[in-house]
Design a protein around this motif. Structure first.
Motif, PDB file in Angstrom:
ATOM      1  N   TYR A  26      35.556  14.959   6.751  1.00 16.68           N
ATOM      2  CA  TYR A  26      34.788  14.237   5.573  1.00 16.68           C
ATOM      3  C   TYR A  26      35.179  15.014   4.581  1.00 16.68           C
ATOM      4  CZ  TYR A  26      32.513  10.158   7.319  1.00 16.68           C
ATOM      5  OH  TYR A  26      32.392   8.895   7.733  1.00 16.68           O
ATOM      6  N   GLN A  27      35.222  16.605   4.692  1.00 13.11           N
ATOM      7  CA  GLN A  27      35.381  17.444   3.330  1.00 13.11           C
ATOM      8  C   GLN A  27      36.834  17.357   3.076  1.00 13.11           C
ATOM      9  OE1 GLN A  27      34.463  21.637   4.607  1.00 13.11           O
ATOM     10  NE2 GLN A  27      35.212  22.257   2.670  1.00 13.11           N
ATOM     11  N   PHE A  28      37.963  17.365   4.012  1.00 15.65           N
ATOM     12  CA  PHE A  28      39.174  17.378   3.633  1.00 15.65           C
ATOM     13  C   PHE A  28      40.067  16.146   3.660  1.00 15.65           C
ATOM     14  CE2 PHE A  28      38.382  21.688   5.500  1.00 15.65           C
ATOM     15  CZ  PHE A  28      38.237  22.394   4.302  1.00 15.65           C
ATOM     16  N   LEU A  29      39.435  15.184   4.292  1.00  8.63           N
ATOM     17  CA  LEU A  29      39.961  13.935   4.265  1.00  8.63           C
ATOM     18  C   LEU A  29      39.463  12.703   3.771  1.00  8.63           C
ATOM     19  CD1 LEU A  29      41.694  14.071   7.908  1.00  8.63           C
ATOM     20  CD2 LEU A  29      42.781  14.602   5.920  1.00  8.63           C
ATOM     21  N   GLY A  30      38.110  12.941   3.655  1.00  6.63           N
ATOM     22  CA  GLY A  30      37.366  11.825   3.104  1.00  6.63           C
ATOM     23  C   GLY A  30      36.811  10.997   3.915  1.00  6.63           C
ATOM     24  N   GLU A  31      37.182  11.102   5.162  1.00  8.11           N
ATOM     25  CA  GLU A  31      36.493  10.216   6.125  1.00  8.11           C
ATOM     26  C   GLU A  31      36.995  10.899   7.491  1.00  8.11           C
ATOM     27  OE1 GLU A  31      38.446   6.349   6.643  1.00  8.11           O
ATOM     28  OE2 GLU A  31      40.169   6.928   5.479  1.00  8.11           O
ATOM     29  N   SER A  32      36.304  10.409   8.486  1.00  5.83           N
ATOM     30  CA  SER A  32      36.569  11.114   9.980  1.00  5.83           C
ATOM     31  C   SER A  32      37.220   9.919  10.806  1.00  5.83           C
ATOM     32  CB  SER A  32      35.277  11.696  10.509  1.00  5.83           C
ATOM     33  OG  SER A  32      35.559  11.963  11.727  1.00  5.83           O
ATOM     34  N   PRO A  33      38.255  10.324  11.705  1.00  6.46           N
ATOM     35  CA  PRO A  33      38.772   9.343  12.560  1.00  6.46           C
ATOM     36  C   PRO A  33      37.616   9.122  13.921  1.00  6.46           C
ATOM     37  CG  PRO A  33      39.722  11.306  12.908  1.00  6.46           C
ATOM     38  CD  PRO A  33      38.917  11.318  11.563  1.00  6.46           C
ATOM     39  N   GLU A  34      36.888   9.844  14.111  1.00  9.88           N
ATOM     40  CA  GLU A  34      35.909   9.954  15.368  1.00  9.88           C
ATOM     41  C   GLU A  34      34.523  10.225  14.799  1.00  9.88           C
ATOM     42  OE1 GLU A  34      37.277   9.146  18.116  1.00  9.88           O
ATOM     43  OE2 GLU A  34      39.514   9.436  18.018  1.00  9.88           O
ATOM     44  N   ASP A  35      34.070   9.123  14.262  1.00 10.75           N
ATOM     45  CA  ASP A  35      32.752   9.416  13.837  1.00 10.75           C
ATOM     46  C   ASP A  35      31.602   9.270  15.107  1.00 10.75           C
ATOM     47  OD1 ASP A  35      32.710   9.401  11.011  1.00 10.75           O
ATOM     48  OD2 ASP A  35      33.096   7.466  10.687  1.00 10.75           O
ATOM     49  N   LEU A  72      46.470   8.755  10.863  1.00 12.94           N
ATOM     50  CA  LEU A  72      47.064   9.482   9.713  1.00 12.94           C
ATOM     51  C   LEU A  72      47.972   8.643   9.035  1.00 12.94           C
ATOM     52  CD1 LEU A  72      47.715  13.096  11.196  1.00 12.94           C
ATOM     53  CD2 LEU A  72      45.946  12.536   9.631  1.00 12.94           C
ATOM     54  N   LYS A  73      48.784   7.871   9.623  1.00  9.58           N
ATOM     55  CA  LYS A  73      49.688   6.905   9.286  1.00  9.58           C
ATOM     56  C   LYS A  73      49.087   5.807   8.542  1.00  9.58           C
ATOM     57  CE  LYS A  73      53.607   7.344  12.397  1.00  9.58           C
ATOM     58  NZ  LYS A  73      54.479   6.842  13.400  1.00  9.58           N
ATOM     59  N   ALA A  74      48.040   5.436   9.117  1.00  6.29           N
ATOM     60  CA  ALA A  74      46.969   4.333   8.359  1.00  6.29           C
ATOM     61  C   ALA A  74      46.508   4.936   7.107  1.00  6.29           C
ATOM     62  CB  ALA A  74      45.989   3.940   9.322  1.00  6.29           C
ATOM     63  N   LYS A  75      45.939   6.085   7.035  1.00  6.70           N
ATOM     64  CA  LYS A  75      45.308   6.923   6.036  1.00  6.70           C
ATOM     65  C   LYS A  75      46.275   6.823   4.790  1.00  6.70           C
ATOM     66  CE  LYS A  75      42.245   9.620   3.814  1.00  6.70           C
ATOM     67  NZ  LYS A  75      41.193   8.958   3.556  1.00  6.70           N
ATOM     68  N   ILE A  76      47.781   7.154   5.183  1.00  8.67           N
ATOM     69  CA  ILE A  76      48.654   7.359   4.007  1.00  8.67           C
ATOM     70  C   ILE A  76      48.918   5.692   3.432  1.00  8.67           C
ATOM     71  CG2 ILE A  76      51.054   7.941   3.686  1.00  8.67           C
ATOM     72  CD1 ILE A  76      50.598  10.187   5.990  1.00  8.67           C
ATOM     73  N   ARG A  77      49.259   4.747   4.385  1.00  7.48           N
ATOM     74  CA  ARG A  77      49.424   3.460   3.961  1.00  7.48           C
ATOM     75  C   ARG A  77      48.148   3.103   3.037  1.00  7.48           C
ATOM     76  NH1 ARG A  77      51.358   2.637   9.476  1.00  7.48           N
ATOM     77  NH2 ARG A  77      53.822   2.805   9.391  1.00  7.48           N
ATOM     78  N   GLN A  78      47.025   3.462   2.938  1.00  4.86           N
ATOM     79  CA  GLN A  78      46.044   2.823   2.487  1.00  4.86           C
ATOM     80  C   GLN A  78      45.737   3.422   1.066  1.00  4.86           C
ATOM     81  OE1 GLN A  78      42.558   3.715   5.075  1.00  4.86           O
ATOM     82  NE2 GLN A  78      43.179   2.264   6.734  1.00  4.86           N
ATOM     83  N   LEU A  79      46.657   4.052   0.659  1.00  5.60           N
ATOM     84  CA  LEU A  79      46.689   4.777  -0.764  1.00  5.60           C
ATOM     85  C   LEU A  79      46.799   3.667  -1.744  1.00  5.60           C
ATOM     86  CD1 LEU A  79      46.423   7.398  -2.372  1.00  5.60           C
ATOM     87  CD2 LEU A  79      48.895   7.708  -2.443  1.00  5.60           C
ATOM     88  N   SER A  80      45.725   3.527  -2.424  1.00  2.00           N
ATOM     89  CA  SER A  80      45.815   2.440  -3.675  1.00  2.00           C
ATOM     90  C   SER A  80      46.240   2.881  -4.780  1.00  2.00           C
ATOM     91  CB  SER A  80      44.277   1.910  -3.656  1.00  2.00           C
ATOM     92  OG  SER A  80      43.475   3.212  -4.520  1.00  2.00           O
ATOM     93  N   THR A 127      41.993   7.908  -7.182  1.00  3.01           N
ATOM     94  CA  THR A 127      41.443   9.055  -7.691  1.00  3.01           C
ATOM     95  C   THR A 127      42.419  10.399  -7.579  1.00  3.01           C
ATOM     96  OG1 THR A 127      39.571   9.697  -6.443  1.00  3.01           O
ATOM     97  CG2 THR A 127      39.152   8.142  -8.006  1.00  3.01           C
ATOM     98  N   GLU A 128      42.224  11.609  -8.215  1.00  2.00           N
ATOM     99  CA  GLU A 128      42.737  12.672  -7.752  1.00  2.00           C
ATOM    100  C   GLU A 128      42.281  13.175  -6.369  1.00  2.00           C
ATOM    101  OE1 GLU A 128      43.659  17.388  -9.448  1.00  2.00           O
ATOM    102  OE2 GLU A 128      42.407  16.140 -10.736  1.00  2.00           O
ATOM    103  N   GLY A 129      40.866  13.161  -6.387  1.00  2.00           N
ATOM    104  CA  GLY A 129      40.595  13.471  -4.977  1.00  2.00           C
ATOM    105  C   GLY A 129      41.053  12.811  -3.770  1.00  2.00           C
ATOM    106  N   GLU A 130      41.226  11.422  -4.055  1.00  2.00           N
ATOM    107  CA  GLU A 130      41.871  10.554  -2.911  1.00  2.00           C
ATOM    108  C   GLU A 130      43.328  11.088  -2.647  1.00  2.00           C
ATOM    109  OE1 GLU A 130      39.066   6.578  -3.641  1.00  2.00           O
ATOM    110  OE2 GLU A 130      40.950   6.734  -4.893  1.00  2.00           O
ATOM    111  N   LEU A 131      44.022  11.309  -3.831  1.00  2.80           N
ATOM    112  CA  LEU A 131      45.283  11.602  -3.437  1.00  2.80           C
ATOM    113  C   LEU A 131      45.494  12.911  -2.965  1.00  2.80           C
ATOM    114  CD1 LEU A 131      46.792  11.196  -7.267  1.00  2.80           C
ATOM    115  CD2 LEU A 131      47.302   9.681  -5.028  1.00  2.80           C
TER     116      LEU A 131
END
Length: 259
Positions: free
Chosen positions: A147-156, A169-177, A181-185
């Motif tokens: 959550y601190q470095f990726l904004g979400e966790s794959p295994e909550d 990770l691939k899904a996370k990259i594809r979801q870039l809107s 924001t700078e934090g999301e980037l």
């Protein structure tokens, strides 16, 4: 009148005699220590050739231009441009037969060669000086780290996971809107680097994820560039070549594109 200069007959050229060379695997067998089990010795007594298996899972996703500045700041911009890898594992397997673990070099009838830090710097653009890359083996709260470095966790639902799957990770990259924001980037840039570490630079052929311990190294991209990531890649590469010479080994890891 000038003096006549007698013609001196040209000496006959010596006939070309082919020099027989020992087979590479036989030559290697005479160089390695007797206490080391080497595939070259097994190859001399086997009827079939061992072909190692490996995996390099490059990202075939077009790199978003907004991520490039973060990747270049962390010194991963050149690696991010790798879009394909066409590896010939039969040739790689033949190359492994020439590996000498005592000197970390390939031995050939014409001499020796190896992959150097300069090769890593030139081909991958990774830093080869600076602080050593170290990692912790486990985290008390891996979910909080994600959550601190990726904004979400794959295994909550799992408090003890140690790796992040490439598919996540691939899904996370594809979801870039488009309005990220700078934090999301920065989250996505870290996901991009994590995928490169686990799938291209230091992959594990028997695993489809990257160890979570690399993630804290990406907390600050300006600090990430101060680590000698190229040295870590080369050290892993050497270690895997030394492991692959054992006759019972069927796979090879490490940064295979360097070969």
């Amino acid at each position: 009148m000038g003096l006549a200069v007698p013609k001196v007959p040209k000496p006959l050229a010596a006939p070309m005699v082919p020099i027989p060379l020992a087979a590479p695997s036989i030559a290697m067998a005479g160089l390695i220590r007797s206490d080391i089990r080497h595939i070259s010795d097994a190859a001399n007594n086997a009827d079939s050739f061992r072909v190692l298996r490996g995996r390099v899972s490059v990202l075939k996703i077009a790199l978003d231009d907004r991520l490039l500045s973060y990747l270049e700041l962390a010194r991963f911009g050149s690696v991010a441009l790798i879009r394909s890898s066409d590896l010939h594992f039969d040739l790689l397997s033949a190359l492994v037969e020439q590996w000498r673990p005592e000197t970390h070099t390939f031995h050939f009838p014409c001499g020796e060669c190896t992959v150097t830090l300069e090769d890593v710097a030139v081909q991958l653009g990774l830093p080869i000086d600076g602080s050593p890359v170290t990692r912790v083996s486990s985290f008390t709260d891996p979910t909080a780290v994600c959550y601190q470095f990726l904004g979400e966790s794959p295994e909550d639902g799992d408090k003890y996971f140690s790796g992040i799957k490439f598919t996540w990770l691939k899904a996370k990259i594809r979801q870039l809107s488009a309005t990220a924001t700078e934090g999301e980037l920065m989250y996505v840039a870290r996901a991009y680097i994590m995928h490169m570490i686990g799938a291209v630079l230091m992959p594990d052929v028997n695993d489809d994820c990257v160890h979570l311990s690399y993630l804290p190294l990406l907390a600050d991209f300006s600090t990430t560039r101060s680590y000698s990531c190229g040295s870590a890649v080369l050290a892993t590469h050497y270690r895997e070549l030394c492991r692959a010479i054992e006759p019972q080994v069927k796979d090879i890891d490490g940064c295979l594109i360097l070969l």
